[in-house]
Motif scaffolding. Structure first.
Motif, PDB file in Angstrom:
ATOM      1  N   UNK A   1      10.737 -17.792 -15.485  1.00 32.61           N
ATOM      2  CA  UNK A   1      11.173 -18.973 -16.240  1.00 32.61           C
ATOM      3  C   UNK A   1      12.469 -18.712 -16.992  1.00 32.61           C
TER       4      UNK A   1
ATOM      5  N   UNK B   1      19.135 -23.745 -15.263  1.00 31.80           N
ATOM      6  CA  UNK B   1      19.082 -25.166 -15.642  1.00 31.80           C
ATOM      7  C   UNK B   1      20.095 -25.471 -16.736  1.00 31.80           C
ATOM      8  N   UNK B   2      20.160 -24.570 -17.704  1.00 32.35           N
ATOM      9  CA  UNK B   2      21.114 -24.794 -18.801  1.00 32.35           C
ATOM     10  C   UNK B   2      22.556 -24.732 -18.307  1.00 32.35           C
TER      11      UNK B   2
ATOM     12  N   UNK C   1      23.240 -27.950 -16.578  1.00 29.12           N
ATOM     13  CA  UNK C   1      23.380 -28.988 -17.600  1.00 29.12           C
ATOM     14  C   UNK C   1      24.752 -28.895 -18.291  1.00 29.12           C
TER      15      UNK C   1
ATOM     16  N   UNK D   1      12.343 -29.530 -19.269  1.00 30.07           N
ATOM     17  CA  UNK D   1      13.229 -28.576 -19.935  1.00 30.07           C
ATOM     18  C   UNK D   1      13.088 -28.731 -21.447  1.00 30.07           C
TER      19      UNK D   1
ATOM     20  N   UNK E   1       8.868 -23.117 -27.184  1.00 30.01           N
ATOM     21  CA  UNK E   1       9.260 -21.723 -27.374  1.00 30.01           C
ATOM     22  C   UNK E   1      10.342 -21.571 -28.420  1.00 30.01           C
TER      23      UNK E   1
END
Ligand SMILES: [Zn+2]
Ligand SMILES: [Zn+2]
Lengths: 571, 340
Positions: free
Chosen positions: A116, A123-124, A127, B327, B334
């Motif tokens: 993860x 993913x960041x 983005x 996301x 967290x």
């Protein structure tokens, strides 16, 4: 992208995937050369990146991404400085620019599974690279000061002291050894006249006039970054924006009126956005056209602009940074008693937004007390109030502490009322407090008065809030329902327990033995009380009991109607 | 949580223009001063006598009712009204020419357009501002707009009521902040979708969109505040429903829309667009249908991220799409909550 993995992220599906497999699951990514187990290049949006996967043996580690061999891309969070790697090592030669994808310490990495961490990182990155221009502006503005200060060529640091951050104002410049202070004229700094031997530490310079300009609309205002330096046009756009007005009417009318006396100027801009509060200074070099207004000078005379490394350090700003109650900043507090409790209280008050403090105490600090005095070893043999003054004024040059090395009398207390907004007693002695309480009542004192004291034994302490326009005063605690004097009814300690806590040290002198926990606890409760008085959450006269397991409104009868000072029998 | 509430609020902040910039105000005031000081003399040379104090400037357009949005070129409308007997000065083209002459200096580029005289301002070769000056004659209570290009055979003094139009729009919009925002959003949609337009007549005029938005506006709010997404969807749907079928020159059924001015001369504000080509109407209809479809999807999908992507298709890339829920939720769980 990633739909499948996302949905199943809590099942075993993503387990045991390696970095290559994860990257390959994104349709917009092409995986490139693999350098080590989980260190590999990949292509995304026509750029090459290098992924460093987290360290499997260290749960607190995180993934990192570098932009490879691209010095031009100007984008928020892609660092300006690159690492240059020469041939011959494990990594191909070229430049590597770190991509900042996580705010520092914003995530508990240990909670995130290895796979993860990589997915989240990618993913960041996607983005980040997909941001529209207003999102990019927002991100650039968040890190404005980083970019701005990176652009400064000067090795001097400019430190701004501003109190009215929404008002246009002239400032003074004081040059120190390697810092320059830019100070709004209404602020006086207590150390500005300090000397180093015979030399002044801060010298007032007037060769560049300094102006503070608040920006009210930050749309489109970007810090310098790769491929974009600040020029005269950036300044013009702020003071005379064509499509968007960036300053308010008052600022505009002032810059249209003021005629600067110096050829070159220093401008300090203040810009508050949802995410940040930035202040940045720049030197503006100009052609010499005498008689031009500030506006005309900025619109037509600028020859060069130089960003100056800037930080704001005024008391207001520091208070805002830690969430202090700004409403306390102009309150004057009179603190009576600079013993153990007073020293803790004084120190914390100036750190909590109280800038103006006057302290009364005629006592000297003795060595055996240093473990329960807030500042320990400094000032032994000296007056306690004067020592506090010295130490607290050192904390910040806008803190104004006054000391009176004398015992406060009824007369001096009465005279202080009109110069004070809050009075706090930290003296302990019942006789003294009863006497001064009566004096305040007689004087029809209309400001809040707070009595704070500790019980012997180190367990209990109390705070009493008194407004002499209302029923309830310190004497109420020493009065029974018949109006006769009794000992302090607020006391929670039993006689036996108190006997254990007393240390006799000859000549009949006794000291209550306690550690510093009760001092910290009581001080913390007092800070809350001050905030609550300020926030009008405490409006009645109130007695508060403090112990190691609770802080509560006291069950002691208060106010006492039969009180000879404030009760029914008194007119 | 109201879907896309923050995104709409941010978007509005990003596109809105509250008032004239000082740079624009300065240009406008100099322009107005030039008209007042030079126009009477020029008219006098043509045997028309007016005093400086007879010239009236009327603030018009979006700045008047706060529906201006940021754009590459700032568009300002100021009406110029002079006392004039149009039975004597029957050719409006000439009077517009005099107005042009009064302001024609190198600092601005002046052009006679069909409904107005336009002063354009350039910065490094690029136009950043134009001030449109519709010219009105006043004689007693009758007011007429000077229409026609300088050398066009199609010209007229058209009966008009600029004050009445201002009053109508101010009455509709002032005090209704959600409507004001919706008008801004619709104008932004128009600018995004018609970015490549080559002629003015292709593009639905602001006055038309503004009047339709006022007609079709549907206020939407919940306990959590205004729901601009739903209000926009319903308002644009209402506009779409105002289209009706007409038969074009080939006998085909086409969708067209009309909206008459609410004041004299009560003419259709879309007439020019229709006259130019009926195909412009079809394009307008198709683009509006697509927008309504996307907004309806945005209203119906659960995910704010997906809704944001639909809205972005309507309002352009300035509209921010919130992060995917997965996301965002993972990050939330967290997030570090402890400090040392
Ligand atoms: Zn960053
Ligand atoms: Zn009392």
């Amino acid at each position: 992208m990633q739909q499948q993995l996302r949905i199943d992220e809590n099942t075993a599906l993503v387990d045991d995937m390696n970095a290559r497999e994860i990257l390959e699951s994104y349709e917009e990514i092409t995986v490139g050369e693999q350098l080590l187990d989980d260190v590999l290049f990949f292509n995304l949006f026509e750029k090459t990146f290098l992924l460093f996967s987290p360290d499997k043996s260290d749960p607190s580690s995180m993934a990192a991404v570098y932009l490879y061999n691209d010095e031009l891309l100007d984008f928020p969070h892609i660092m300006l400085r690159e690492e240059r790697i020469a041939e011959g090592k494990e990594m191909p030669s070229g430049t590597y620019r770190y991509v900042c994808l996580f705010e520092q310490e914003s995530i508990v990495n240990t909670l995130v599974p290895y796979e993860d961490k990589i997915i989240d990182c990618i993913d960041r990155l996607i983005e980040l690279l997909s941001m529209n221009s207003s999102e990019q502006t927002r991100e650039f503005q968040k890190e404005f000061m980083f970019y701005w200060n990176s652009e400064s060529k000067s090795n001097r640091k400019y430190v701004a002291y501003i109190e009215h951050e929404t008002q246009f104002t002239e400032m003074d410049a004081f040059y120190g050894e390697n810092k320059v202070r830019l100070i709004e004229r209404c602020i006086s700094l207590s150390d500005i006249d300090d000397r180093n031997k015979a030399e002044r530490k801060w010298v007032h310079h007037i060769e560049n006039e300094v102006f503070y300009i608040p920006i009210t609309d930050s749309r489109g205002i970007l810090p310098p970054h790769k491929g974009f330096s600040w020029s005269a046009d950036c300044v013009k756009n702020i003071v005379f924006g064509k499509r968007i007005e960036h300053i308010d009417d008052d600022t505009y009318s002032q810059i249209k009126t003021i005629i600067p006396k110096t050829q070159d100027l220093i401008l300090v801009f203040g810009m508050k956005t949802e995410q940040s509060n930035v202040t940045f200074a720049l030197k503006v070099r100009c052609n010499n056209h005498k008689g031009h207004t500030l506006l005309n000078k900025l619109l037509s005379d600028i020859t060069a602009v130089e960003p100056l490394s800037t930080e704001r350090k005024d008391y207001l700003f520091l208070c805002e940074q830690i969430g202090n109650d700004i409403g306390l900043m102009h309150k004057r507090v009179l603190l009576i008693g600079a013993g153990s409790l007073g020293s803790y209280v004084a120190f914390e008050m100036v750190k909590n937004g109280i800038q103006r403090l006057k302290i009364y105490d005629n006592d000297k600090l003795v060595e055996e007390n240093i473990l329960r005095w807030a500042f320990g070893g400094f000032g032994i043999g000296l007056n306690k109030a004067a020592t506090l003054q010295f130490l607290l004024n050192m904390l910040h040059p806008e803190i104004k502490v006054e000391a009176c090395a004398e015992k406060i009398t009824e007369k001096s207390l009465t005279n202080e009322i009109s110069n004070t907004d809050i009075i706090i007693f930290t003296i302990g002695s019942s006789d003294e407090q009863l006497k001064l309480n009566a004096a305040l009542k007689r004087a029809h004192c209309s400001i809040p008065v707070i009595f704070v004291w500790l019980e012997e034994g180190g367990e209990y302490s109390h705070i009493l809030v008194a407004n002499y326009q209302k029923p309830g005063c310190f004497e109420c605690l020493y009065t029974n329902d018949q109006g006769a004097y009794v000992n302090n009814r607020a006391r929670k300690n039993t006689e036996i327990a108190s006997e254990k806590g007393v240390i006799r040290n000859g000549c009949g002198g006794t000291r209550a033995a306690y550690g510093t926990a009760i001092l910290l606890r009581t001080t913390a409760a007092l800070l809350d009380v001050i905030r609550n008085i300020q926030g009008e959450k405490i409006t009645k006269n109130t007695l508060i009991d403090i112990s190691s397991d609770r802080i509560d409104i006291s069950d002691t009868v208060f106010p006492m109607e039969a009180c000879n000072c404030c009760g029914n029998s008194v007119q | 949580m109201l879907k896309l509430k923050k995104e709409f609020a941010d978007f509005y902040k990003e596109i809105k223009i509250d008032k004239e910039t000082n740079a624009l105000k300065e240009k406008r005031e100099i322009l107005e001063e030039d008209i007042k000081s030079k126009l009477p003399t020029i008219l006098k040379n043509h045997n028309i006598s007016i005093a400086r104090s007879d010239i009236r400037m009327i603030d018009q357009g979006s700045y008047k009712y706060g529906t201006t949005i940021s754009d590459d070129v700032v568009d300002r409308d100021v009406a110029v009204m002079i006392p004039l007997d149009i039975s004597i000065s029957s050719d409006p083209r000439k009077i517009k020419g005099y107005l042009r002459d009064s302001i024609n200096i190198p600092a601005r580029t002046v052009l006679i357009k069909e409904p107005c005289v336009r002063a354009s301002y350039y910065d490094n070769g690029e136009e950043w501002l134009h001030i449109d000056l519709p010219l009105y004659s006043q004689s007693g209570t009758s007011v007429h707009l000077a229409r026609g290009k300088e050398f066009s055979s199609d010209y007229s003094w058209e009966s008009a009521d600029p004050d009445g139009l201002n009053d109508y729009l101010c009455g509709q919009i002032n005090g209704n902040d959600q409507l004001r925002r919706i008008i801004c959003f619709i104008k932004k949609w128009r600018n995004v979708k018609y970015e490549g337009a080559t002629s003015d007549h292709e593009v639905p005029p602001s006055i038309g969109l503004t009047l339709l938005a006022c007609d079709c506006f549907s206020a939407q709010s919940t306990d959590e505040g205004d729901n601009d997404l739903l209000a926009l969807q319903k308002t644009m749907k209402g506009m779409l429903d105002r289209f009706t079928y007409t038969v074009d020159e080939n006998g085909d059924l086409v969708k067209t829309i009309s909206r008459d001015l609410p004041v004299t001369p009560y003419t259709d504000v879309f007439k020019k667009m229709k006259d130019s080509s009926i195909a412009h109407m079809t394009t307008f209809y198709n683009r509006l249908s697509k927008a309504v479809e996307n907004l309806t999807n945005a209203v119906n999908v659960e995910s704010a991220h997906d809704a944001g992507e639909y809205v972005q298709k309507v309002l352009g890339s300035t509209f921010s799409v919130p992060a995917k829920e997965a996301v965002a939720a993972t990050a939330q769980n967290r997030r570090e909550h402890s400090f040392g």
